[in-house]
Design an enzyme around this catalytic site. Structure first.
Site, PDB file in Angstrom:
ATOM      1  N   ARG A 182       5.833  -0.229   2.899  1.00 25.99           N
ATOM      2  CA  ARG A 182       5.938  -0.778   1.558  1.00 25.99           C
ATOM      3  C   ARG A 182       5.662   0.341   0.577  1.00 25.99           C
ATOM      4  O   ARG A 182       4.572   0.906   0.570  1.00 25.99           O
ATOM      5  CB  ARG A 182       4.905  -1.897   1.424  1.00 25.99           C
ATOM      6  CG  ARG A 182       5.231  -2.892   0.366  1.00 25.99           C
ATOM      7  CD  ARG A 182       4.328  -4.083   0.465  1.00 25.99           C
ATOM      8  NE  ARG A 182       2.931  -3.766   0.175  1.00 25.99           N
ATOM      9  CZ  ARG A 182       2.043  -4.672  -0.185  1.00 25.99           C
ATOM     10  NH1 ARG A 182       2.380  -5.935  -0.273  1.00 25.99           N
ATOM     11  NH2 ARG A 182       0.803  -4.336  -0.437  1.00 25.99           N
TER      12      ARG A 182
ATOM     13  N   THR B   8       6.882   0.763  -5.932  1.00 28.03           N
ATOM     14  CA  THR B   8       7.818  -0.344  -6.182  1.00 28.03           C
ATOM     15  C   THR B   8       7.429  -1.605  -5.403  1.00 28.03           C
ATOM     16  O   THR B   8       7.927  -2.690  -5.705  1.00 28.03           O
ATOM     17  CB  THR B   8       9.236   0.051  -5.717  1.00 28.03           C
ATOM     18  OG1 THR B   8       9.190   0.246  -4.296  1.00 28.03           O
ATOM     19  CG2 THR B   8       9.702   1.326  -6.381  1.00 28.03           C
TER      20      THR B   8
ATOM     21  N   ASP C 157      -4.001   0.264   8.597  1.00 28.39           N
ATOM     22  CA  ASP C 157      -5.159   1.162   8.540  1.00 28.39           C
ATOM     23  C   ASP C 157      -6.300   0.658   9.421  1.00 28.39           C
ATOM     24  O   ASP C 157      -6.966   1.443  10.101  1.00 28.39           O
ATOM     25  CB  ASP C 157      -5.657   1.300   7.093  1.00 28.39           C
ATOM     26  CG  ASP C 157      -4.763   2.219   6.271  1.00 28.39           C
ATOM     27  OD1 ASP C 157      -3.967   2.978   6.875  1.00 28.39           O
ATOM     28  OD2 ASP C 157      -4.856   2.171   5.034  1.00 28.39           O
TER      29      ASP C 157
ATOM     30  N   ASP D 158      -5.911  -3.682   4.674  1.00 30.45           N
ATOM     31  CA  ASP D 158      -4.660  -3.063   5.138  1.00 30.45           C
ATOM     32  C   ASP D 158      -4.639  -3.126   6.677  1.00 30.45           C
ATOM     33  O   ASP D 158      -5.419  -2.454   7.355  1.00 30.45           O
ATOM     34  CB  ASP D 158      -4.600  -1.615   4.649  1.00 30.45           C
ATOM     35  CG  ASP D 158      -3.256  -0.988   4.949  1.00 30.45           C
ATOM     36  OD1 ASP D 158      -2.607  -0.493   4.023  1.00 30.45           O
ATOM     37  OD2 ASP D 158      -2.834  -0.999   6.139  1.00 30.45           O
TER      38      ASP D 158
HETATM   39  C1  PRP Z   1       2.069  -4.024   5.637  1.00 29.51           C
HETATM   40  C2  PRP Z   1       2.205  -5.169   6.607  1.00 29.51           C
HETATM   41  C3  PRP Z   1       3.581  -5.693   6.323  1.00 29.51           C
HETATM   42  C4  PRP Z   1       3.718  -5.470   4.843  1.00 29.51           C
HETATM   43  C5  PRP Z   1       3.505  -6.785   4.168  1.00 29.51           C
HETATM   44  O1  PRP Z   1       2.712  -2.899   6.105  1.00 29.51           O
HETATM   45  O2  PRP Z   1       2.016  -4.785   7.943  1.00 29.51           O
HETATM   46  O3  PRP Z   1       4.624  -4.998   7.019  1.00 29.51           O
HETATM   47  O4  PRP Z   1       2.678  -4.561   4.460  1.00 29.51           O
HETATM   48  O5  PRP Z   1       3.731  -6.675   2.821  1.00 29.51           O
HETATM   49  P1  PRP Z   1       4.972  -7.384   2.092  1.00 29.51           P
HETATM   50  O6  PRP Z   1       5.031  -8.792   2.628  1.00 29.51           O
HETATM   51  O7  PRP Z   1       4.582  -7.330   0.650  1.00 29.51           O
HETATM   52  O8  PRP Z   1       6.198  -6.594   2.406  1.00 29.51           O
HETATM   53  P2  PRP Z   1       2.682  -1.510   5.313  1.00 29.51           P
HETATM   54  O9  PRP Z   1       3.865  -1.428   4.433  1.00 29.51           O
HETATM   55  O10 PRP Z   1       1.329  -1.312   4.697  1.00 29.51           O
HETATM   56  O11 PRP Z   1       2.939  -0.463   6.454  1.00 29.51           O
HETATM   57  P3  PRP Z   1       2.053  -0.112   7.786  1.00 29.51           P
HETATM   58  O12 PRP Z   1       2.203  -1.283   8.732  1.00 29.51           O
HETATM   59  O13 PRP Z   1       2.730   1.106   8.280  1.00 29.51           O
HETATM   60  O14 PRP Z   1       0.629   0.109   7.390  1.00 29.51           O
HETATM   61  N1  URA Z   2      -0.222  -5.330   3.787  1.00 25.85           N
HETATM   62  C1  URA Z   2      -1.462  -5.366   4.356  1.00 25.85           C
HETATM   63  O1  URA Z   2      -1.707  -4.665   5.342  1.00 25.85           O
HETATM   64  N2  URA Z   2      -2.371  -6.167   3.821  1.00 25.85           N
HETATM   65  C2  URA Z   2      -2.132  -6.956   2.748  1.00 25.85           C
HETATM   66  O2  URA Z   2      -3.036  -7.698   2.316  1.00 25.85           O
HETATM   67  C3  URA Z   2      -0.857  -6.899   2.180  1.00 25.85           C
HETATM   68  C4  URA Z   2       0.091  -6.084   2.719  1.00 25.85           C
END
Ligand code: PRP
Ligand code: URA
Length: 209
Positions: free
Chosen positions: A104, A108, A203, A200
């Site tokens: 994400r 944006t 993380d 997160d």
């Molecule tokens: C997180 C999560 C989802 C997304 C959700 O991933 O694992 O994929 O955010 O958010 P949304 O519904 O608003 O799209 P992130 O983009 O942080 O990537 P990561 O899994 O690599 O940490």
């Molecule tokens: N992605 C995450 O990992 N946590 C949130 O709360 C939202 C998006």
């Protein structure tokens, strides 16, 4: 409209409480996400078709039921979806696993695709899309768009925690997709994090913050 199935079993609620707790370290967090995913697999597969076969017990010949029909595919959205794969595979060992990499964009908040590797017969499989967090719904919607472009027409979305905004977004864009969640939380905050949520997920799984 796709169904939203909330798996509010006591074991799932118990484990989710410790997943949310900020004092839970990565090792325990990973173990708990795996365990909850395994428990969720039980409900997510409730509608799998069965067929009857004949077997011999040590005593006699009898009929039994086995899973039939389409083969399964598990599709974790990288990174955090990876945390749900092992738990699901422990119940569904024959499933093939495809990966979709989306992150994400912090400015944006839109999903950006960076990786994709799917089983060759993806369009013939019943797909279980895995992501612990359904926040704005942008990532899940983009992943489902992508799978449909590849010809997939049987997709379930499985998340640990969803915001109402994310559920609305997926239901509007993909009314054929049922959503399985362990909890529907209150809302998104100004940074589009789920409240109360768990922070997160990527993380916390991989210890990157
Ligand atoms: C997180 C999560 C989802 C997304 C959700 O991933 O694992 O994929 O955010 O958010 P949304 O519904 O608003 O799209 P992130 O983009 O942080 O990537 P990561 O899994 O690599 O940490
Ligand atoms: N992605 C995450 O990992 N946590 C949130 O709360 C939202 C998006």
């Amino acid at each position: 409209m796709g169904k939203v199935i909330v798996l509010d079993h006591p074991l799932i609620k118990h484990k989710l409480t410790f997943i949310r707790d900020k004092n839970t370290g990565s090792k325990e967090f990973r173990e708990l996400v795996k365990e909850v995913s395994m428990l969720m697999a039980y409900e997510v597969t409730r509608d799998l078709p069965l067929e009857e076969i004949e077997i011999e017990t040590p005593i006699t010949t009898t009929k039994g039921q086995i899973i039939s029909g389409k083969k399964l595919g598990l599709i974790p959205i990288l990174r955090a979806g990876l945390g749900m794969v092992d738990g699901m595979l422990s119940i569904l060992p024959a499933a093939k696993v495809g990966h979709i990499g989306l992150y994400r964009d912090p400015e944006t908040l839109k999903p950006v695709e960076y990786y994709c590797k799917l089983p060759y017969d993806i369009e013939e499989r019943e797909l279980i899309l895995l992501d612990p967090m359904l926040a704005t719904g942008g990532s899940a919607t983009a992943a489902i768009d992508f799978l449909k472009e590849k010809g997939c027409n049987s997709i379930k979305l499985v998340c640990l925690i969803a915001a109402p905004e994310g559920i609305d977004a997926v239901q509007k864009a993909h009314p054929d997709v049922d959503i399985y969640v362990a909890s529907i939380d209150e809302k998104l905050n100004e940074d589009a994090y789920i409240v109360p949520g768990l922070g997160d997920a990527g993380d916390r799984l991989f210890g990157t913050k």
